[in-house]
Design an enzyme around this catalytic site. Structure first.
Site, short mmCIF file in Angstrom:
data_model
loop_
_atom_site.label_atom_id
_atom_site.label_comp_id
_atom_site.label_asym_id
_atom_site.label_seq_id
_atom_site.Cartn_x
_atom_site.Cartn_y
_atom_site.Cartn_z
N GLU A 165 0.84 -1.20 0.00
CA GLU A 165 0.00 0.00 0.00
C GLU A 165 0.88 1.26 0.00
O GLU A 165 1.88 1.32 0.70
CB GLU A 165 -0.89 0.01 1.25
N TYR A 201 -6.90 7.00 -0.13
CA TYR A 201 -7.74 8.12 -0.58
C TYR A 201 -8.01 9.02 0.62
O TYR A 201 -8.40 8.52 1.69
CB TYR A 201 -9.05 7.54 -1.09
N ALA A 213 -9.99 11.13 2.98
CA ALA A 213 -11.44 11.16 3.23
C ALA A 213 -12.04 12.54 3.02
O ALA A 213 -13.12 12.69 2.46
CB ALA A 213 -11.74 10.67 4.63
N ARG A 261 -15.91 3.63 4.21
CA ARG A 261 -16.72 4.75 4.69
C ARG A 261 -15.85 5.99 4.87
O ARG A 261 -16.22 7.10 4.51
CB ARG A 261 -17.35 4.39 6.04
N GLY A 262 -14.64 5.80 5.44
CA GLY A 262 -13.79 6.94 5.79
C GLY A 262 -14.06 7.35 7.23
O GLY A 262 -15.12 7.01 7.80
N TYR A 307 -11.72 -5.50 10.69
CA TYR A 307 -11.00 -5.10 11.90
C TYR A 307 -10.88 -6.29 12.86
O TYR A 307 -11.81 -6.56 13.64
CB TYR A 307 -11.74 -3.93 12.57
N HIS A 326 -13.75 -2.57 15.11
CA HIS A 326 -13.69 -1.15 14.73
C HIS A 326 -13.92 -0.31 15.99
O HIS A 326 -14.73 -0.67 16.84
CB HIS A 326 -14.76 -0.85 13.68
P1 FAD Z 1 -17.91 0.61 7.78
O1 FAD Z 1 -17.80 -0.75 7.20
O2 FAD Z 1 -19.05 1.45 7.36
O3 FAD Z 1 -17.91 0.46 9.38
C1 FAD Z 1 -17.76 1.61 10.21
C2 FAD Z 1 -18.45 1.36 11.55
O4 FAD Z 1 -19.86 1.34 11.35
C3 FAD Z 1 -18.11 0.01 12.18
O5 FAD Z 1 -18.09 0.19 13.58
C4 FAD Z 1 -19.26 -0.88 11.77
O6 FAD Z 1 -19.46 -1.96 12.66
C5 FAD Z 1 -20.42 0.11 11.80
N1 FAD Z 1 -21.52 -0.24 10.89
C6 FAD Z 1 -21.42 -0.72 9.64
N2 FAD Z 1 -22.65 -0.90 9.11
C7 FAD Z 1 -23.53 -0.49 10.05
C8 FAD Z 1 -24.96 -0.42 10.10
N3 FAD Z 1 -25.71 -0.83 9.07
N4 FAD Z 1 -25.53 0.06 11.22
C9 FAD Z 1 -24.80 0.46 12.28
N5 FAD Z 1 -23.44 0.41 12.29
C10 FAD Z 1 -22.82 -0.05 11.19
N6 FAD Z 1 -9.59 5.82 5.43
C11 FAD Z 1 -9.42 6.79 4.51
O7 FAD Z 1 -9.87 7.93 4.72
N7 FAD Z 1 -8.78 6.55 3.32
C12 FAD Z 1 -8.29 5.32 3.02
O8 FAD Z 1 -7.72 5.12 1.94
C13 FAD Z 1 -8.43 4.27 3.99
N8 FAD Z 1 -7.97 3.02 3.73
C14 FAD Z 1 -8.19 2.01 4.65
C15 FAD Z 1 -7.75 0.70 4.36
C16 FAD Z 1 -7.94 -0.33 5.28
C17 FAD Z 1 -7.48 -1.73 4.93
C18 FAD Z 1 -8.57 -0.06 6.52
C19 FAD Z 1 -8.75 -1.17 7.54
C20 FAD Z 1 -9.01 1.23 6.82
C21 FAD Z 1 -8.83 2.27 5.89
N9 FAD Z 1 -9.27 3.57 6.14
C22 FAD Z 1 -9.11 4.56 5.21
C23 FAD Z 1 -9.92 3.90 7.43
C24 FAD Z 1 -11.45 3.70 7.38
O9 FAD Z 1 -12.02 4.66 6.52
C25 FAD Z 1 -11.97 3.88 8.82
O10 FAD Z 1 -11.54 2.82 9.63
C26 FAD Z 1 -13.47 4.12 8.97
O11 FAD Z 1 -13.70 4.56 10.30
C27 FAD Z 1 -14.35 2.91 8.75
O12 FAD Z 1 -14.40 2.57 7.44
P2 FAD Z 1 -15.14 1.21 6.96
O13 FAD Z 1 -15.15 1.22 5.51
O14 FAD Z 1 -14.56 0.04 7.66
O15 FAD Z 1 -16.62 1.49 7.54
#
Ligand code: FAD
Length: 289
Positions: free
Chosen positions: A17, A49, A51, A107-108, A145, A149
């Site tokens: 990465e 990316y 956020a 999500r970010g 995670y 998370h």
């Molecule tokens: P989600 O999958 O939406 O989860 C976020 C939280 O919401 C979790 O606690 C989950 O349990 C909860 N949740 C999900 N669905 C629901 C629902 N329906 N109802 C209630 N709660 C729910 N950030 C950046 O800005 N840019 C990047 O390029 C970037 N790359 C990353 C790469 C990796 C491999 C990882 C692990 C993280 C990265 N991040 C990046 C950080 C990431 O954006 C954050 O960790 C963010 O807080 C969560 O993103 P997610 O896509 O996991 O969210």
């Protein structure tokens, strides 16, 4: 190349990465580092990316260079929490035009001053996964995670949301960094029991700077096993020793992961070609390269 096909061809993958420049003047430095890492010929490379905008404009450009110039398949990260549906569609068109076929749908993190109750197009990553799936033409990855998370109330709740996300059309998952492999094994066991069958790539961070690590850990919710805490404490004021110890620790983690049948190792290189090269050298035979 769509990454969804990669694990039909390979039993275990190695990917790196990089993050895009934070300002225009850094572009050449980042490009040079990313290209040096690409020369190591990993199975693919991902580009993060920003956020809140910021570095986001460069994600597609760095990904395009890696793919077109070095024949390394690229995975472009994309976040949705600060974006409108129109903006996401523009990004998808832009990535498609750049020849990118793989997106890590995220999500970010919430930007400062974010109001979770304000109306918005996306609240969670699963909504972006659905959007990309409906748009078509991309293999889709998502984050997971092993240590939960930071916003989740429990592992069980986090895993149920992960399962819902995967069921929306996720082809593979990449984990948050972790330093204790048993945390990953326990997570994988629970995920499998829930019926999550897509490949899970282990996110490995070779720690080369103890101060930077303390900052990252406070944001990510990742815990430090005692064995690794001792290493950080011992070498934090000796940068060369810290770097060597961090690479050895990451290498040992990776050997153990491969021995235990992990489908892929994804290394957070922090744009450091020498660190990526040292890991490649340490692991080449283990990874069958
Ligand atoms: P989600 O999958 O939406 O989860 C976020 C939280 O919401 C979790 O606690 C989950 O349990 C909860 N949740 C999900 N669905 C629901 C629902 N329906 N109802 C209630 N709660 C729910 N950030 C950046 O800005 N840019 C990047 O390029 C970037 N790359 C990353 C790469 C990796 C491999 C990882 C692990 C993280 C990265 N991040 C990046 C950080 C990431 O954006 C954050 O960790 C963010 O807080 C969560 O993103 P997610 O896509 O996991 O969210």
């Amino acid at each position: 190349m769509k990454l969804s096909n990669l694990w039909n061809e390979k039993s275990v993958t190695l990917s790196f990465e990089v993050f895009p420049p934070k300002k225009d003047t850094d572009f050449d430095t980042v490009r040079f580092a990313a290209e040096q890492i690409a020369e190591l010929k990993p199975d693919f490379m991902s580009v993060t990316y920003g956020a809140g905008g910021g570095t986001s404009a460069y994600t597609a450009e760095i990904a395009r260079i890696l793919q077109a110039g070095h024949k390394v398949p690229a995975l472009a990260h994309l976040t949705c929490v600060s974006s409108s549906r129109d903006r996401i569609h523009q990004e998808l068109e832009h990535l498609k035009a750049a020849g990118i076929e793989n997106i890590l749908a995220l999500r970010g993190d919430y930007p400062p001053g974010y109001d979770p109750n304000a109306p918005r197009d996306y609240r969670y990553a699963y909504e972006l996964v659905k959007e990309i799936k409906a748009f078509g033409g991309f293999a889709i990855g998502a984050a997971c995670y092993p240590e939960c998370h930071v916003e989740s109330r429990s592992h069980e709740e986090d895993l149920l949301h992960l399962k819902e996300k995967v069921d929306c059309g996720v082809d593979f998952l990449t984990t948050q960094m972790f330093f204790d492999n048993s945390a990953l094994y326990s997570f994988l066991w629970k995920a499998q029991r829930l019926g999550i069958k897509v490949p899970v790539l282990a996110g490995i961070m070779p720690v080369t700077n103890a101060a930077q690590m303390t900052r990252i850990l406070s944001l990510s919710g990742t815990t430090l096993p005692n064995r690794f805490r001792m290493i950080l404490d011992k070498f934090r004021d000796r940068p060369d020793a810290m770097k060597q110890a961090g690479i050895v620790y990451a290498s040992e983690q990776m050997v153990d992961l491969v021995a235990n049948g992990i489908r892929g190792v994804h290394v957070y290189t922090m744009n450091k070609p020498d660190v990526a090269a040292a890991l490649m050298e340490n692991l080449s035979k283990v990874l069958g390269r």
